[in-house]
Scaffold this active site. Structure first.
Site, PDB file in Angstrom:
ATOM      1  N   LYS A 193       0.810  -1.227   0.000  1.00  0.00           N
ATOM      2  CA  LYS A 193       0.000   0.000   0.000  1.00  0.00           C
ATOM      3  C   LYS A 193       0.839   1.272   0.000  1.00  0.00           C
ATOM      4  CE  LYS A 193      -4.430  -1.532   1.770  1.00  0.00           C
ATOM      5  NZ  LYS A 193      -4.249  -2.970   2.042  1.00  0.00           N
ATOM      6  N   GLU A 236      -9.998   7.293   3.577  1.00  0.00           N
ATOM      7  CA  GLU A 236     -10.899   6.433   4.334  1.00  0.00           C
ATOM      8  C   GLU A 236     -10.170   5.117   4.547  1.00  0.00           C
ATOM      9  OE1 GLU A 236     -11.450   6.516   0.933  1.00  0.00           O
ATOM     10  OE2 GLU A 236     -10.954   4.388   0.710  1.00  0.00           O
ATOM     11  N   SER A 291       1.654  -9.866  -0.939  1.00  0.00           N
ATOM     12  CA  SER A 291       1.311  -8.450  -0.784  1.00  0.00           C
ATOM     13  C   SER A 291       1.655  -7.860   0.573  1.00  0.00           C
ATOM     14  CB  SER A 291      -0.178  -8.257  -1.076  1.00  0.00           C
ATOM     15  OG  SER A 291      -0.957  -9.128  -0.276  1.00  0.00           O
TER      16      SER A 291
HETATM   17  C1  LIG Z   1      -5.039  -3.993   1.588  1.00  0.00           C
HETATM   18  C2  LIG Z   1      -4.360  -5.254   1.312  1.00  0.00           C
HETATM   19  C3  LIG Z   1      -4.752  -6.082   0.229  1.00  0.00           C
HETATM   20  C4  LIG Z   1      -5.935  -5.804  -0.640  1.00  0.00           C
HETATM   21  O1  LIG Z   1      -5.889  -4.599  -1.340  1.00  0.00           O
HETATM   22  P1  LIG Z   1      -5.659  -4.553  -2.903  1.00  0.00           P
HETATM   23  O2  LIG Z   1      -5.937  -3.125  -3.248  1.00  0.00           O
HETATM   24  O3  LIG Z   1      -6.617  -5.491  -3.532  1.00  0.00           O
HETATM   25  O4  LIG Z   1      -4.257  -4.923  -3.171  1.00  0.00           O
HETATM   26  C5  LIG Z   1      -4.012  -7.220  -0.018  1.00  0.00           C
HETATM   27  N1  LIG Z   1      -2.968  -7.567   0.757  1.00  0.00           N
HETATM   28  C6  LIG Z   1      -2.578  -6.811   1.796  1.00  0.00           C
HETATM   29  C7  LIG Z   1      -1.406  -7.260   2.608  1.00  0.00           C
HETATM   30  C8  LIG Z   1      -3.261  -5.631   2.115  1.00  0.00           C
HETATM   31  O5  LIG Z   1      -2.861  -4.897   3.152  1.00  0.00           O
END
Ligand SMILES: *Cc1c(COP(=O)(O)O)cnc(C)c1O
Length: 393
Positions: free
Chosen positions: A89, A111, A377
Site C-alpha cells: 500500500k 478512508e 502483498s
Molecule cells: C489492503 C491489502 C490487500 C488488498 O488490497 P488490494 O488493493 O486489492 O491490493 C491485499 N494484501 C494486503 C497485505 C493488504 O494490506
C-alpha cells in the site's frame, strides 16, 4: 484488446466517474494533471528515490524452493511484505502524496476499513509534514485498535463515521463529503485501484513498480522476463493491478486473480465479487459489485480484512469479463492453511490476504517447468491474533 484505461476513463464497459456534481472540479483537476505530473523528471526522481531509500525497494523476488518442490512447479514470491509498513500500500500513498504536493494541496484525507490504508497514508503525511484526517467506521475503530493507535502515533486524526453500518462504505461517504467541502486545499488518497477515473489508473501506475521489477528480476534469475503466470489476491485490486500491469498485453503470460470466498461462495458469507457481483456503481465507478436485486450493496465477508470488499476495481472487472484473467475463489480455511504452510516451508509469515493467493496451489496444478510469480502483498504481523485464534496456537 486493450486492457488499459481509455481516454474516457473506461476499461471496456467498466470505470468512468460517477460522482456528485459538486465533486467534479476536484476530480477534473486531478484528471487533467496526473499524467503530466507523473511524467515530470523531478517527480519521477523523487518517487524513485523514496521508493528506494524509504520503502526499501526493489523488493526481492524470491524463488521459494521448498514450496516449489511440494507443488512440483517453480514458485517465485514478490516480497511486498518487506516494504516499510509491511505491504504494497505504501507504493501508492508515496505516489499520491507527491501528487498532492505538486497540486498545491496541504491537507490529506483518506478512508480506511481495516486501517492498513490509513496507516500507509498517516505514514506519508508524517514524512511530508502534511495534515492527515482518516475517516473510519465506528465499528472498525473498535475492531482495529492497533492500527488506530498507529495512525494516532503518526500524527493523524481518526474521525469516526457514525452513519449506516459504521464500516468502510460509511467512512468513504464521510471522506467524499469532506472533499466536497474542502475542494481547494485537500487531496483525497484512495487506497486501492478503485474510485472515479483517474484514480484506478493512477493507483495502478504507482503500483506498477511491482511488475516493472519482476521483469528484470526474473530475467536476472531465469534468463526470461516473462513467467508463465502472475498471481495476486484481490480486494479492490491494487497489488494485483501492479503485479499484472506490465504483463497485461503479453498473451503468453497467464493472469490469475484470487478472491476471498469467505465461508464459501454460496454460503452468503463471501467476498467473491467476480462470481457474485453484477454491474453497479460503487466508490464513483461502474464495476462488478455484490448487491441485492434492488441495488443495495451486500455486506461482504472474509476472514481477511483487506479482501472484505463488496466490489472490485474496474480494470479487474474488465479482465474478468474478457476472460484475460482467470478468477479463483479461496475460502477462509484454505487461506489460513496455506499461510501456515508458508511459515513452515519458507520461514515467512504472510498476511492473510496474501495467503489467499498462496492457496491456489492446492486447487490447481501447474506444469513442473511453469514459472509462477505470486505477489506476497503483505506480512502477517498484523494478523497474528487471527492466526492464533484460528489455529489455537
Ligand atoms: C489492503 C491489502 C490487500 C488488498 O488490497 P488490494 O488493493 O486489492 O491490493 C491485499 N494484501 C494486503 C497485505 C493488504 O494490506
Amino acid at each position: 484488446m486493450n486492457y488499459n484505461v481509455n481516454e474516457k476513463g473506461y476499461y471496456g464497459e467498466f470505470g468512468g466517474a460517477y460522482i456528485p456534481e459538486m465533486l467534479y472540479p476536484n476530480v477534473e483537476e486531478l484528471r487533467q494533471n496526473y499524467l503530466k505530473v507523473m511524467a515530470e523528471p523531478d517527480f519521477k526522481k523523487e518517487f524513485d528515490q523514496l521508493l528506494k531509500d524509504y520503502v526499501g525497494r526493489p523488493s526481492p523476488l524470491y524463488f521459494a524452493k521448498r514450496l516449489s518442490e511440494k507443488y512440483n512447479t517453480k514458485i517465485y514470491l514478490k516480497r511486498e511484505d518487506l516494504n516499510h509498513t509491511g505491504a504494497h500500500k505504501i507504493n501508492n500513498t508515496i505516489g499520491q502524496i507527491l501528487m498532492a504536493k505538486r497540486l498545491g494541496k496541504h491537507r490529506i484525507i483518506a478512508e480506511t476499513g481495516a486501517g492498513q490504508h490509513g496507516v500507509a497514508t498517516a505514514t506519508v503525511c508524517a514524512l511530508m509534514g502534511l495534515e492527515c484526517i482518516v475517516y473510519m467506521g465506528e465499528i472498525d475503530i473498535a475492531r482495529q485498535a492497533p492500527n488506530v493507535a498507529r495512525m494516532k502515533m503518526l500524527g493523524a486524526k481518526v474521525m469516526p463515521a457514525l452513519s449506516g453500518s459504521r464500516t468502510l462504505k460509511d467512512a468513504t461517504n464521510e471522506a467524499i463529503r469532506d472533499w466536497i467541502n474542502n475542494p481547494v486545499d485537500t487531496h483525497y488518497i484512495i487506497g486501492s485501484a478503485i474510485g472515479p477515473h483517474p484514480y484506478p489508473d493512477m493507483v495502478t501506475r504507482f503500483q506498477s513498480i511491482i511488475s516493472e521489477e519482476i521483469k528484470w528480476q526474473l530475467k536476472e534469475q531465469t534468463g526470461h522476463e516473462n513467467p508463465n503466470y502472475v498471481v495476486a489476491c484481490i480486494g479492490g485490486g491494487s497489488n494485483a493491478a501492479g503485479t499484472y500491469y506490465h504483463y497485461l498485453h503479453e498473451p503468453e503470460v497467464g493472469i490469475i486473480a484470487v478472491e476471498a470466498a469467505g465461508h464459501g461462495v454460496d454460503s452468503g458469507e463471501s467476498a467473491a465479487t467476480s462470481v457474485l457481483g453484477k454491474e453497479g456503481i460503487i466508490h464513483g465507478c461502474k464495476t462488478l459489485l455484490m448487491q441485492t436485486k434492488d441495488g443495495q450493496i451486500t455486506e461482504p465477508y472474509s476472514i481477511s480484512a483487506g479482501l472484505d470488499y463488496p466490489g472490485v476495481g474496474p480494470m479487474h472487472a474488465h479482465l474478468c469479463k474478457t476472460g484475460r484473467a482467470e478468477f479463483m475463489a479461496i475460502t477462509d480455511d484454505d487461506a489460513m492453511n496455506a499461510g501456515l504452510e508458508l511459515c513452515k516451508l519458507e520461514g515467512i509469515i504472510p498476511a492473510i490476504e496474501s495467503s489467499h493467493a498462496l492457496a491456489i496451489f492446492k486447487q490447481r496444478t501447474f506444469k513442473s517447468n511453469d514459472v509462477v510469480v505470486v505477489s506476497l502483498s503483505g506480512r502477517g504481523d498484523k494478523d497474528l491474533e487471527n492466526y492464533i485464534n484460528y489455529f489455537k496456537i
